[in-house]
Motif scaffolding. Structure first.
Motif, PDB file in Angstrom:
ATOM      1  N   ALA A   1       0.830  -1.199   0.000  1.00  0.00           N
ATOM      2  CA  ALA A   1       0.000   0.000   0.000  1.00  0.00           C
ATOM      3  C   ALA A   1       0.866   1.250   0.000  1.00  0.00           C
ATOM      4  CB  ALA A   1      -0.933  -0.004   1.214  1.00  0.00           C
ATOM      5  N   PRO A   2       0.442   2.309  -0.695  1.00  0.00           N
ATOM      6  CA  PRO A   2       1.219   3.561  -0.670  1.00  0.00           C
ATOM      7  C   PRO A   2       1.112   4.216   0.694  1.00  0.00           C
ATOM      8  CG  PRO A   2      -0.843   3.885  -1.845  1.00  0.00           C
ATOM      9  CD  PRO A   2      -0.745   2.412  -1.557  1.00  0.00           C
ATOM     10  N   PRO A   3       2.094   4.995   1.068  1.00  0.00           N
ATOM     11  CA  PRO A   3       2.041   5.658   2.372  1.00  0.00           C
ATOM     12  C   PRO A   3       0.909   6.662   2.428  1.00  0.00           C
ATOM     13  CG  PRO A   3       3.867   6.496   1.064  1.00  0.00           C
ATOM     14  CD  PRO A   3       3.323   5.323   0.323  1.00  0.00           C
ATOM     15  N   ALA A   4       0.324   6.802   3.605  1.00  0.00           N
ATOM     16  CA  ALA A   4      -0.752   7.763   3.805  1.00  0.00           C
ATOM     17  C   ALA A   4      -0.207   9.172   3.761  1.00  0.00           C
ATOM     18  CB  ALA A   4      -1.455   7.497   5.141  1.00  0.00           C
ATOM     19  N   VAL A   5      -0.994  10.077   3.152  1.00  0.00           N
ATOM     20  CA  VAL A   5      -0.564  11.472   3.008  1.00  0.00           C
ATOM     21  C   VAL A   5      -1.418  12.335   3.901  1.00  0.00           C
ATOM     22  CG1 VAL A   5      -0.229  13.381   1.425  1.00  0.00           C
ATOM     23  CG2 VAL A   5       0.173  11.038   0.646  1.00  0.00           C
ATOM     24  N   ALA A   6      -0.781  13.114   4.737  1.00  0.00           N
ATOM     25  CA  ALA A   6      -1.485  14.061   5.602  1.00  0.00           C
ATOM     26  C   ALA A   6      -0.920  15.443   5.304  1.00  0.00           C
ATOM     27  CB  ALA A   6      -1.295  13.704   7.062  1.00  0.00           C
ATOM     28  N   GLY A   7      -1.656  16.226   4.475  1.00  0.00           N
ATOM     29  CA  GLY A   7      -1.138  17.522   4.069  1.00  0.00           C
ATOM     30  C   GLY A   7       0.070  17.313   3.167  1.00  0.00           C
ATOM     31  N   ASP A   8       1.166  17.960   3.520  1.00  0.00           N
ATOM     32  CA  ASP A   8       2.404  17.820   2.760  1.00  0.00           C
ATOM     33  C   ASP A   8       3.345  16.805   3.375  1.00  0.00           C
ATOM     34  OD1 ASP A   8       1.526  19.763   1.036  1.00  0.00           O
ATOM     35  OD2 ASP A   8       2.463  21.397   2.185  1.00  0.00           O
ATOM     36  N   ARG A   9       2.985  16.116   4.481  1.00  0.00           N
ATOM     37  CA  ARG A   9       3.861  15.180   5.177  1.00  0.00           C
ATOM     38  C   ARG A   9       3.404  13.752   4.931  1.00  0.00           C
ATOM     39  NH1 ARG A   9       4.658  16.803  11.261  1.00  0.00           N
ATOM     40  NH2 ARG A   9       6.161  15.108  11.004  1.00  0.00           N
ATOM     41  N   ILE A  10       4.365  12.858   4.740  1.00  0.00           N
ATOM     42  CA  ILE A  10       4.079  11.439   4.530  1.00  0.00           C
ATOM     43  C   ILE A  10       4.270  10.733   5.856  1.00  0.00           C
ATOM     44  CG2 ILE A  10       4.789   9.352   3.328  1.00  0.00           C
ATOM     45  CD1 ILE A  10       5.672  11.074   1.028  1.00  0.00           C
ATOM     46  N   THR A  11       3.229  10.070   6.335  1.00  0.00           N
ATOM     47  CA  THR A  11       3.294   9.358   7.605  1.00  0.00           C
ATOM     48  C   THR A  11       3.451   7.867   7.338  1.00  0.00           C
ATOM     49  OG1 THR A  11       0.910   9.096   7.708  1.00  0.00           O
ATOM     50  CG2 THR A  11       1.833  11.091   8.710  1.00  0.00           C
ATOM     51  N   GLN A  12       4.238   7.197   8.154  1.00  0.00           N
ATOM     52  CA  GLN A  12       4.430   5.763   8.054  1.00  0.00           C
ATOM     53  C   GLN A  12       4.760   5.215   9.429  1.00  0.00           C
ATOM     54  OE1 GLN A  12       7.674   5.076   5.423  1.00  0.00           O
ATOM     55  NE2 GLN A  12       9.097   6.334   6.572  1.00  0.00           N
ATOM     56  N   ASP A  13       4.600   3.921   9.576  1.00  0.00           N
ATOM     57  CA  ASP A  13       4.882   3.281  10.853  1.00  0.00           C
ATOM     58  C   ASP A  13       6.366   3.338  11.132  1.00  0.00           C
ATOM     59  OD1 ASP A  13       2.282   2.625  11.438  1.00  0.00           O
ATOM     60  OD2 ASP A  13       2.364   0.782  10.245  1.00  0.00           O
ATOM     61  N   ARG A  14       6.712   3.757  12.324  1.00  0.00           N
ATOM     62  CA  ARG A  14       8.105   3.848  12.734  1.00  0.00           C
ATOM     63  C   ARG A  14       8.355   2.886  13.888  1.00  0.00           C
ATOM     64  NH1 ARG A  14       6.725   9.239  11.640  1.00  0.00           N
ATOM     65  NH2 ARG A  14       8.068  10.242  10.087  1.00  0.00           N
ATOM     66  N   PRO A  15       9.616   2.481  14.090  1.00  0.00           N
ATOM     67  CA  PRO A  15       9.914   1.610  15.240  1.00  0.00           C
ATOM     68  C   PRO A  15       9.591   2.312  16.552  1.00  0.00           C
ATOM     69  CG  PRO A  15      11.726   1.630  13.655  1.00  0.00           C
ATOM     70  CD  PRO A  15      10.785   2.714  13.241  1.00  0.00           C
ATOM     71  N   VAL A  16       9.257   1.504  17.523  1.00  0.00           N
ATOM     72  CA  VAL A  16       8.944   2.036  18.849  1.00  0.00           C
ATOM     73  C   VAL A  16      10.211   2.654  19.448  1.00  0.00           C
ATOM     74  CG1 VAL A  16       8.144   1.406  21.163  1.00  0.00           C
ATOM     75  CG2 VAL A  16       7.168   0.307  19.147  1.00  0.00           C
ATOM     76  N   PRO A  17      10.135   3.787  20.133  1.00  0.00           N
ATOM     77  CA  PRO A  17      11.327   4.401  20.741  1.00  0.00           C
ATOM     78  C   PRO A  17      12.053   3.420  21.664  1.00  0.00           C
ATOM     79  CG  PRO A  17       9.491   5.929  20.797  1.00  0.00           C
ATOM     80  CD  PRO A  17       8.943   4.630  20.302  1.00  0.00           C
ATOM     81  N   LEU A  18      13.380   3.530  21.667  1.00  0.00           N
ATOM     82  CA  LEU A  18      14.204   2.588  22.425  1.00  0.00           C
ATOM     83  C   LEU A  18      13.883   2.646  23.915  1.00  0.00           C
ATOM     84  CD1 LEU A  18      16.517   0.560  22.528  1.00  0.00           C
ATOM     85  CD2 LEU A  18      18.111   2.484  22.647  1.00  0.00           C
TER      86      LEU A  18
ATOM     87  N   LEU B   1       6.749  -9.884  19.087  1.00  0.00           N
ATOM     88  CA  LEU B   1       7.644  -8.816  19.520  1.00  0.00           C
ATOM     89  C   LEU B   1       8.132  -8.000  18.333  1.00  0.00           C
ATOM     90  CD1 LEU B   1       8.983  -7.653  22.051  1.00  0.00           C
ATOM     91  CD2 LEU B   1      10.895  -9.215  21.677  1.00  0.00           C
ATOM     92  N   LEU B   2       8.442  -8.680  17.216  1.00  0.00           N
ATOM     93  CA  LEU B   2       8.923  -7.961  16.036  1.00  0.00           C
ATOM     94  C   LEU B   2       7.829  -7.087  15.432  1.00  0.00           C
ATOM     95  CD1 LEU B   2      11.031 -10.791  14.396  1.00  0.00           C
ATOM     96  CD2 LEU B   2      11.899  -8.613  15.258  1.00  0.00           C
ATOM     97  N   VAL B   3       6.593  -7.590  15.431  1.00  0.00           N
ATOM     98  CA  VAL B   3       5.491  -6.787  14.912  1.00  0.00           C
ATOM     99  C   VAL B   3       5.272  -5.552  15.783  1.00  0.00           C
ATOM    100  CG1 VAL B   3       2.984  -6.771  14.590  1.00  0.00           C
ATOM    101  CG2 VAL B   3       4.337  -8.666  13.702  1.00  0.00           C
ATOM    102  N   ALA B   4       5.413  -5.720  17.098  1.00  0.00           N
ATOM    103  CA  ALA B   4       5.158  -4.599  18.008  1.00  0.00           C
ATOM    104  C   ALA B   4       6.259  -3.550  17.950  1.00  0.00           C
ATOM    105  CB  ALA B   4       4.996  -5.120  19.432  1.00  0.00           C
ATOM    106  N   VAL B   5       7.530  -3.982  17.888  1.00  0.00           N
ATOM    107  CA  VAL B   5       8.652  -3.040  17.964  1.00  0.00           C
ATOM    108  C   VAL B   5       9.110  -2.597  16.585  1.00  0.00           C
ATOM    109  CG1 VAL B   5      11.009  -2.741  18.824  1.00  0.00           C
ATOM    110  CG2 VAL B   5       9.368  -4.079  20.139  1.00  0.00           C
TER     111      VAL B   5
END
Length: 478
Positions: free
Chosen positions: A27-44, A139-143
């Motif tokens: 699927a193409p990344p979702a567009v919100a205004g001029d910024r492209i949002t995508q899933d990022r890794p969970v903060p360390l 765990l891999l799906v979550a992080v």
């Protein structure tokens, strides 16, 4: 007539759609205004907190924390009130004299048994538990980041191990100070350490053993990653520690002995001589840190190569040998060559001159302690001019190396007395340079374990005492 293309069935469409919460790679990344949002890794930080909670929530971890924060203090306090002391343990004979001897007795025990077992339980199972439970995919799906998973698990293990070590050190120190008090400590060369100086050296000794503890913990991480669900990963740090202890009992060259990653469990003894024997200790700390870094890097590289979609990828095999055992064996060989080249140390490091110097120095310091007990006129080490003549096994053996067949005759002089005093000692010298000198007369000097003082009987410091022979040469060879 052309047949129209059939539309995809509902079942096939549903199977192509990823489960909720998992991004669709097609699927193409979702567009919100001029910024492209995508899933990022969970903060360390969040992953570390999650892993730390997982480790601490285990009943065995809580039991270990409770034991390390309570048991050493109770043990030291109880032993310090007994008339029979663990004199076969380093600083055990001084547990009635000062509260600073207790944490050193616990430190000697911890380096042999407690710390290897603690690192096995904590670090040796942190990755293998996911293999046994089959929870890697969740765990891999979550992080969404194997790198952050590895870092979080390693840091969580480190925090728990540090809490265990702090508990051992703090509890034993509090128990000793409460039971006996903040009093001077007699060092391994017989000189008296002021309470403040003793406190600083005890703290430094506990800090130095963190290096070999981290080396064992990193070995546990490597075993947990390489061996998967096999129980050998859990036992690996304890087995490595046992192998190093057996190696220290063998008559190995001093260059090999110092290059073992657990040598700082022994070399902290040098902090309690004057001047401090810091050479072997620094080498032990550096070797331990290098080993910890190398083992962690190997575990990290092996973890990133795991195929978590293959259930059999976690089964130990040839990769555990090629990635784990062989590089560490090569590292050990490099450390042996490096230590020998840098220090110029050869043989056992124990020779006649070193033994005689160590015995004479310790006797001179302890003679002054005995003089104070008996209220005799004070003398200095320079006035005593103590010397020792030692041999090993009579005339049939070279005066070199460890053994319980060392015999020394100590001579000293008192101001205004022409005749020199003499005392006999039987020595048991271990391979790491520590020795126990057992008095063999005359009775009024070292032939009895008590001396009669104006305030009552007291332990005779010259009857039996510990010492330490520095294994390294006085000046490194080129």
């Amino acid at each position: 007539m052309t047949t129209p293309a059939s539309s995809p069935s509902p079942s096939s469409s549903a199977s192509a759609t990823p489960p909720p919460g998992i991004p669709d790679p097609a699927a193409p990344p979702a567009v919100a205004g001029d910024r492209i949002t995508q899933d990022r890794p969970v903060p360390l930080l969040r992953v570390c907190h999650f892993e730390l909670v997982k480790v601490v929530s285990q009943w065995r971890t809580r039991l270990l924390l409770l034991a390390c924060w309570i048991a050493p203090g109770l043990f030291v306090a109880a032993v310090s009130q007994q008339s029979t002391l663990p004199t076969d343990t380093l600083f055990g004979r001084w547990m009635l004299a000062t509260g600073w001897a207790g944490p050193l007795v616990v430190l000697g025990f911890a380096g042999i048994w407690a710390l290897p077992l603690l690192t096995s339980v904590v670090a040796g199972d942190v990755f293998a538990a996911e293999d046994r439970l089959g929870t890697w995919r969740h765990l891999l799906v979550a992080v969404r980041s194997p790198r952050r998973i590895f870092a979080a698990k390693a840091l969580a293990s480190l925090v728990v191990i540090l809490l265990l070590v702090v508990g051992l050190a703090g509890s034993s120190t509090v128990g000793g100070l409460v039971a006996v008090g903040h009093r001077p400590l007699i060092g391994l060369d017989g000189h008296l350490l002021a309470p403040g100086d003793a406190a600083g050296r005890v703290l430094l000794a506990w800090l130095c053993v963190l290096a070999p503890t981290l080396a064992l913990a990193a070995t546990g991480l490597l075993g947990s990653v390489a061996l998967g669900r096999s129980p050998m990963g859990l036992l690996l740090p304890a087995l490595v520690a046992l192998a190093m202890q057996l190696a220290q009992m063998l008559p190995l060259p001093v260059g090999v002995r110092l290059a073992l990653p657990g040598y700082a469990f022994i070399s902290w003894n040098g902090l309690f001589t004057g001047p401090a024997q810091v050479g072997p200790l620094l080498i032990g700390v550096v070797v331990g840190l290098v080993w910890a870094t190398a083992a962690t890097a190997l575990a990290y590289a092996l973890f990133l190569r795991r195929d978590f979609t293959n259930p059999t990828d976690g089964v130990p095999g040839r990769r555990a040998v090629t990635v784990g055992v062989l590089p560490l064996a090569a590292l050990l060989a490099v450390m042996v060559v490096t230590v020998r080249t840098a220090t110029g140390a050869t043989g056992s490091g124990i020779d006649q001159e070193k033994v005689q110097r160590s015995v004479a120095t310790a006797f001179a310091h302890l003679y002054r302690v005995q003089t104070g007990q008996l209220n005799r006129p004070d003398v200095t080490e320079a006035q005593l001019k103590a010397t020792a003549a030692c041999d090993k096994g009579g005339s049939t053996a070279d005066p070199e190396g460890s053994g319980n067949d060392w015999r020394c005759v100590v001579s000293w002089h008192l101001p205004g007395v022409e005749a020199a005093g003499t005392a006999l000692y039987q020595l048991d010298v271990t391979t790491d340079g520590r020795f126990v000198a057992d008095g063999d007369g005359p009775k009024e000097v070292n032939g009895y374990f008590l001396v009669r003082t104006p305030t009552g009987d007291a332990p005779n410091p010259l009857w039996q005492f510990d010492g330490n022979v520095e294994l390294l040469p006085a000046t490194p060879k080129g």
